[in-house]
Each structure stands twice: as C-alpha cells, then as structure tokens.
Write a protein that holds these residues in place. Structure first.
Motif, PDB file in Angstrom:
ATOM      1  N   THR A   1       0.839  -1.207   0.000  1.00 19.50           N
ATOM      2  CA  THR A   1       0.000   0.000   0.000  1.00 19.50           C
ATOM      3  C   THR A   1       0.867   1.247   0.000  1.00 19.50           C
ATOM      4  N   ALA A   2       1.926   1.197   0.824  1.00 17.01           N
ATOM      5  CA  ALA A   2       2.837   2.340   0.860  1.00 17.01           C
ATOM      6  C   ALA A   2       3.565   2.500  -0.466  1.00 17.01           C
ATOM      7  N   ARG A   3       3.958   1.356  -1.072  1.00 19.56           N
ATOM      8  CA  ARG A   3       4.680   1.428  -2.334  1.00 19.56           C
ATOM      9  C   ARG A   3       3.817   2.023  -3.441  1.00 19.56           C
ATOM     10  N   ALA A   4       2.494   1.712  -3.375  1.00 24.68           N
ATOM     11  CA  ALA A   4       1.594   2.254  -4.396  1.00 24.68           C
ATOM     12  C   ALA A   4       1.592   3.777  -4.349  1.00 24.68           C
ATOM     13  N   ASN A   5       1.786   4.325  -3.128  1.00 29.39           N
ATOM     14  CA  ASN A   5       1.847   5.779  -2.985  1.00 29.39           C
ATOM     15  C   ASN A   5       3.267   6.311  -3.100  1.00 29.39           C
ATOM     16  N   ASN A   6       4.237   5.384  -3.208  1.00 26.07           N
ATOM     17  CA  ASN A   6       5.653   5.754  -3.303  1.00 26.07           C
ATOM     18  C   ASN A   6       6.099   6.570  -2.097  1.00 26.07           C
ATOM     19  N   THR A   7       5.586   6.225  -0.905  1.00 27.86           N
ATOM     20  CA  THR A   7       5.947   6.914   0.328  1.00 27.86           C
ATOM     21  C   THR A   7       6.166   5.897   1.427  1.00 27.86           C
ATOM     22  N   CYS A   8       6.937   6.305   2.434  1.00 30.22           N
ATOM     23  CA  CYS A   8       7.120   5.485   3.625  1.00 30.22           C
ATOM     24  C   CYS A   8       5.940   5.684   4.570  1.00 30.22           C
ATOM     25  N   THR A   9       5.793   4.761   5.512  1.00 29.21           N
ATOM     26  CA  THR A   9       4.717   4.881   6.494  1.00 29.21           C
ATOM     27  C   THR A   9       4.924   6.126   7.357  1.00 29.21           C
ATOM     28  N   LYS A  10       3.846   6.661   7.879  1.00 28.75           N
ATOM     29  CA  LYS A  10       3.906   7.893   8.669  1.00 28.75           C
ATOM     30  C   LYS A  10       4.604   7.645  10.002  1.00 28.75           C
ATOM     31  N   LEU A  11       5.480   8.578  10.396  1.00 32.49           N
ATOM     32  CA  LEU A  11       6.187   8.502  11.673  1.00 32.49           C
ATOM     33  C   LEU A  11       5.533   9.438  12.682  1.00 32.49           C
ATOM     34  N   ASP A  12       5.436   8.968  13.914  1.00 25.88           N
ATOM     35  CA  ASP A  12       4.859   9.778  14.986  1.00 25.88           C
ATOM     36  C   ASP A  12       5.961  10.506  15.745  1.00 25.88           C
ATOM     37  N   ALA A  13       5.631  11.665  16.270  1.00 25.68           N
ATOM     38  CA  ALA A  13       6.573  12.401  17.108  1.00 25.68           C
ATOM     39  C   ALA A  13       6.711  11.684  18.443  1.00 25.68           C
ATOM     40  N   PRO A  14       7.912  11.667  19.036  1.00 26.83           N
ATOM     41  CA  PRO A  14       8.085  11.001  20.329  1.00 26.83           C
ATOM     42  C   PRO A  14       7.349  11.749  21.438  1.00 26.83           C
ATOM     43  N   LEU A  15       6.979  11.008  22.472  1.00 24.44           N
ATOM     44  CA  LEU A  15       6.342  11.630  23.626  1.00 24.44           C
ATOM     45  C   LEU A  15       7.309  12.622  24.268  1.00 24.44           C
ATOM     46  N   LYS A  16       6.831  13.806  24.593  1.00 21.33           N
ATOM     47  CA  LYS A  16       7.644  14.898  25.128  1.00 21.33           C
ATOM     48  C   LYS A  16       8.626  15.424  24.071  1.00 21.33           C
ATOM     49  N   GLY A  17       8.233  15.332  22.790  1.00 18.15           N
ATOM     50  CA  GLY A  17       9.088  15.831  21.723  1.00 18.15           C
ATOM     51  C   GLY A  17       8.265  16.219  20.510  1.00 18.15           C
ATOM     52  N   ARG A  18       8.932  16.534  19.422  1.00 20.99           N
ATOM     53  CA  ARG A  18       8.235  16.914  18.201  1.00 20.99           C
ATOM     54  C   ARG A  18       9.014  16.448  16.983  1.00 20.99           C
ATOM     55  N   LYS A  19       8.326  16.420  15.849  1.00 21.51           N
ATOM     56  CA  LYS A  19       8.902  15.947  14.591  1.00 21.51           C
ATOM     57  C   LYS A  19       8.972  17.105  13.602  1.00 21.51           C
ATOM     58  N   LEU A  20      10.096  17.198  12.894  1.00 19.21           N
ATOM     59  CA  LEU A  20      10.283  18.221  11.870  1.00 19.21           C
ATOM     60  C   LEU A  20      10.315  17.536  10.509  1.00 19.21           C
ATOM     61  N   GLY A  21       9.442  17.951   9.618  1.00 18.67           N
ATOM     62  CA  GLY A  21       9.381  17.352   8.294  1.00 18.67           C
ATOM     63  C   GLY A  21       8.074  16.601   8.095  1.00 18.67           C
ATOM     64  N   LYS A  22       7.367  16.929   7.005  1.00 16.23           N
ATOM     65  CA  LYS A  22       6.069  16.314   6.732  1.00 16.23           C
ATOM     66  C   LYS A  22       6.094  15.358   5.546  1.00 16.23           C
ATOM     67  N   SER A  23       7.096  15.468   4.672  1.00 12.95           N
ATOM     68  CA  SER A  23       7.148  14.628   3.479  1.00 12.95           C
ATOM     69  C   SER A  23       7.672  13.244   3.821  1.00 12.95           C
ATOM     70  N   HIS A  24       6.972  12.215   3.327  1.00 15.69           N
ATOM     71  CA  HIS A  24       7.375  10.832   3.562  1.00 15.69           C
ATOM     72  C   HIS A  24       7.811  10.169   2.265  1.00 15.69           C
ATOM     73  N   SER A  25       8.190  10.961   1.256  1.00 11.42           N
ATOM     74  CA  SER A  25       8.608  10.416  -0.029  1.00 11.42           C
ATOM     75  C   SER A  25      10.040   9.901   0.053  1.00 11.42           C
ATOM     76  N   VAL A  26      10.429   9.092  -0.916  1.00 12.48           N
ATOM     77  CA  VAL A  26      11.771   8.507  -0.949  1.00 12.48           C
ATOM     78  C   VAL A  26      12.826   9.609  -1.012  1.00 12.48           C
ATOM     79  N   GLY A  27      13.838   9.469  -0.160  1.00 15.19           N
ATOM     80  CA  GLY A  27      14.934  10.434  -0.129  1.00 15.19           C
ATOM     81  C   GLY A  27      14.726  11.582   0.830  1.00 15.19           C
ATOM     82  N   HIS A  28      13.500  11.741   1.347  1.00 11.15           N
ATOM     83  CA  HIS A  28      13.240  12.848   2.274  1.00 11.15           C
ATOM     84  C   HIS A  28      13.612  12.453   3.699  1.00 11.15           C
ATOM     85  N   GLU A  29      13.943  13.479   4.485  1.00  9.44           N
ATOM     86  CA  GLU A  29      14.456  13.266   5.829  1.00  9.44           C
ATOM     87  C   GLU A  29      13.495  13.865   6.852  1.00  9.44           C
ATOM     88  N   VAL A  30      13.364  13.186   7.994  1.00 12.23           N
ATOM     89  CA  VAL A  30      12.531  13.658   9.094  1.00 12.23           C
ATOM     90  C   VAL A  30      13.427  13.790  10.326  1.00 12.23           C
TER      91      VAL A  30
END
Length: 449
Positions: free
Chosen positions: A71-100
C-alpha cells in the motif's frame, strides 16, 4: 496446446478404427512416434502447470504478508512517523529520499536516531527515537552532603545542617565564644534578663558580631558567610569560599572563575558566555541568533563556543570545469562536454559544513556523516583527503552500505581551527561515475565548556 494434442489423438484413433474410409493413414511406426511426442508434450505442460501453481501460491503469500508495504509502495511513500512523547517531529514529506528530524522538549534528551530517511525500499533508516527525562542530579550539583531533587528542566538542593545556598555552597557559621563572669552580683543581675553588648564597626569584609549575655555567659554569633576572628569575639571576618572550596572533593564552586564577595561569592564567565540560572555554570551566547556579530551580508555567521566566525563560501576554480553555487553551502559542477574527459573527472559537487566544539573533546567520536541517497554503480567509496594535520586528528570509516563517518581520533586543545575533506566516489566496474567532496571545518573553543 492441450486442444492440439487432443485433435492429433482423435485423428489417429479415427484412422485406426475406420481404415476403409479412404483416407491415407500413417504407418504404425509413425503413429507410435506421434503418440510419444504427444506424451512428452503433455508431460512438459503438466510440469509447467504445477510449477506455475507453486509460483502463484508464493506470490499470493508474499502479497498477503506485505499488504502494508505494498500500500505504501503504491503511494511511493514510507509509512507515517509519529513524534516522540515529550518531543516533536520536523518534516512532513514521507517520499523517498526525504528526511525527518526529531527534537525533545526542554528538560528531555533524545535517545535513538536524530533523523531518519525514507529509503528506496520504502522503509525508514535508523530507529524510532524516544525522549528521556534529563536527570539534572546526575552531575551531583549539590555540595557538602546536600540532597539533590530532580525536577523538570531544573533541580533543587536540600542542604545538610550548617550549609545554605542554591547548591549548598555557603557555610552557615555556628561559632560561639563563651565567657564566664565570676562576679556573683553580675550573675544575679543577668539571670533575670539578657543584655546585648555594643557591636564593633568595620568594612564589608569585617562585621561586628552579635553577642548576648545570659546568666553571666557571653554568646557571640556571626552572620552567614562570616566567622569569629581569632580571639576577638566582637569581630566577624568574611569566609573566602573561593579559596576554601577551590579543590574540594565535591568539585569546584564555579565552572570558570570564582569571585569572593562579602558574606558569599559569585561565579563569573569568560566573554561570550552568560552565567546560568544555578549561578555556577556558563552558557554560550549565540551571537548569530541575537545579532551580536559584525558579519557582512555576503558572509555567513557561525556560532562557536564563546564567540562566532564569519565565513564566506566561494566555489572552487578548477581547470576545465566550472561550478555554480546552488545553496549557501554547496557548489555543483556545470554539465561537461562529451569530449572533455578532464571535466568529467573533476568533482561533481563541493559541500561546506562548519562545526563548533569545546576544547579537549573526548575521542574517538563521530563528528560528521556523509551519505548517498541511492547508490549509482556497483561500488561506493569514502576516503579522507588533506595533509598530515588532518590525518593526525581524523579518519574516515564506513557505518553502512551508503554512509561514511568522519571520526575524531584524538582530542584537540583549543583555540584551534581544523579542516578535513571527505571524498565519496561512485564507480561501475572500477570506472568512476562521480566524485563528491564534503569540506568540514571545526572551530575548537579555548574552553572545555
């Protein structure tokens, strides 16, 4: 194919059963040869059919086990990552080559991968990080037997008897001078009430004591930070905490410099630092963020420990090749003519990175990582360029198939500026496909904090 074999069998059987119909029937030997060929054909098709069934079952099982990945491959994206508890995530793109990237709230430290990359296999590199509460008591900040209480982004000290202050650094004098008056008449008079003796006057480092007479006995005490001076019970002198606790078992009172004051002390920091809230440590001033620098518009401000550096990135000038700046810290080579071999052998790009570190940083330690998003060719090599000085302090090692690490192998006494170049080469059957140079400049502070 099965239908054709059936037709051949029917015709042979018809010819054998009705030879009087006038048709020309093959000989018995020809019929037997044809039947053998049909038998071989049927056996081959049967084996092929069974193999196809087995392959189909394997594909069905693989599809069922990898439903989420497909399913993820059909969208050419990785699965969504959650921000850690007591923290936050920078970066919204889950495409190949992108960094979070991941950050923790104040008072918490990151455990795990600081950044993760969506790979070609549609899986994330590294491990999901967590945010762990920083134990402010781990460095034993409370002195002289004080008990440390860890709090969110801070600590407090419960001092032992006789000590006071934020870190239990100041002694509370309990000195008493007792003088017995032999006069019975005086004792009788003083038995009914206590009398305060006149206090002596002095400067800020000498204070009068507080004396009272109770039943013929004189008791003298001093303010916190002072002690009775010799035999003179009426005078209190300042305690020099900086000298008294200069090299105690519990550590220095101040991270940098201690200044004695009347009744106490204060900590001072070198230029480029501010005293922290606990009054003992030093925190670097970010001159770049606070605009306390004199860098020009064509320069980039790099904050260092205790100061800043103004740098300017200029693309290198290499014969037969021209470079253009694609970002503030990257230069890329223009396309080469097909007949210009010298140009094609020049580096494809130059990247510039600047690191600020403290003096005498422990080693060995990873200082920088160079990675390829995807491998071109059959070989990827990492090497260290530069002279003897760079090789004396650095080395390059492989961490995985696509990543090389710049390692600091020996501590560096500051102030100092060190440079290292990491080359990443792509090859196909030993033929070079591309070269990428990463220049790392390390600014070493004069201080170890």
């Amino acid at each position: 194919m099965f239908a054709s074999a059936a037709v051949v069998i029917v015709l042979l059987c018809s010819c054998l059963s009705h030879p009087t119909f006038g048709q020309e029937c093959p000989s018995r030997q020809e019929i037997q040869g044809s039947l053998k060929q049909v038998q071989k054909l049927l056996s081959a098709h049967e084996a092929s059919y069974l193999q196809s069934l087995r392959n189909l079952k394997k594909k069905i099982n693989l599809l069922q086990s990898n439903t989420g990945k497909q399913t993820a491959r059909a969208n050419n994206t990785c699965t969504k990552l959650d921000a850690p508890l007591k923290g936050r995530k920078l970066g919204k793109s889950h495409s190949v080559g992108h960094e979070v990237h991941f950050l923790c709230d104040p008072g918490f430290e990151l455990v795990g991968s600081e950044s993760r990359i969506c790979q070609d296999s549609l899986t994330w590199s590294g491990q999901q990080p967590t945010c762990r509460d920083i134990n402010e008591c781990a460095s034993s900040p409370c002195l002289n037997g004080g008990m440390c209480v860890d709090e969110v982004n801070q600590f407090s000290c419960v001092c032992a008897k006789g000590w006071a202050g934020t870190t239990c650094q100041s002694p509370v004098p309990t000195f008493f001078v007792t003088t017995t008056n032999a006069s019975a008449a005086t004792s009788t008079v003083n038995a009914a009430a206590a009398t305060t003796l006149p206090a002596a006057t002095a400067g800020p480092f000498v204070r009068p004591s507080r004396c009272t007479i109770v039943q013929g006995t004189t008791h003298c005490t001093c303010e916190p930070g002072y002690t009775i001076s010799g035999r003179d019970s009426n005078t209190c002198t300042d305690i020099d905490e900086c000298e008294l606790f200069h090299n105690g078992q519990t550590g220095r009172l101040c991270l940098h410099a201690c200044v004695n004051t009347p009744g106490g002390y204060r900590c001072s920091c070198p230029a480029g630092y501010n005293v922290t809230r606990d009054g003992r440590s030093c925190k670097d001033i970010d001159e770049c963020a606070s605009r306390q620098n004199n860098c020009t518009k064509d320069q980039m401000c790099i904050n260092t420990y205790g100061g800043f550096q103004c740098v300017r990135v200029d693309c290198p000038k290499i014969p037969n090749a021209t470079y253009v700046k694609t970002s503030t810290m990257r230069c890329e080579r223009n396309p080469c003519p097909l007949d210009n071999k010298a140009c094609s052998q020049a580096p494809n790009s130059f990247s510039y990175h600047y690191l600020a570190v403290v003096s005498n940083l422990s080693a060995p330690r990873v200082m920088f990582r160079v990675s390829a998003l995807r491998q071109m060719g059959d070989t990827l090599r990492f090497s260290l360029l530069g002279g003897r000085l760079a090789r004396r302090h650095f080395t390059v090692q492989r961490s995985d198939r696509l990543t090389g690490e710049l390692m600091l192998v020996s501590p560096v006494q500051g102030p100092a500026t060190l440079e290292a170049e990491v080359e990443m080469s792509e090859l196909e059957r030993r033929v070079q496909l591309g070269r990428y140079i990463t220049k790392v400049t390390m600014f070493v502070s004069p201080y170890d904090f």
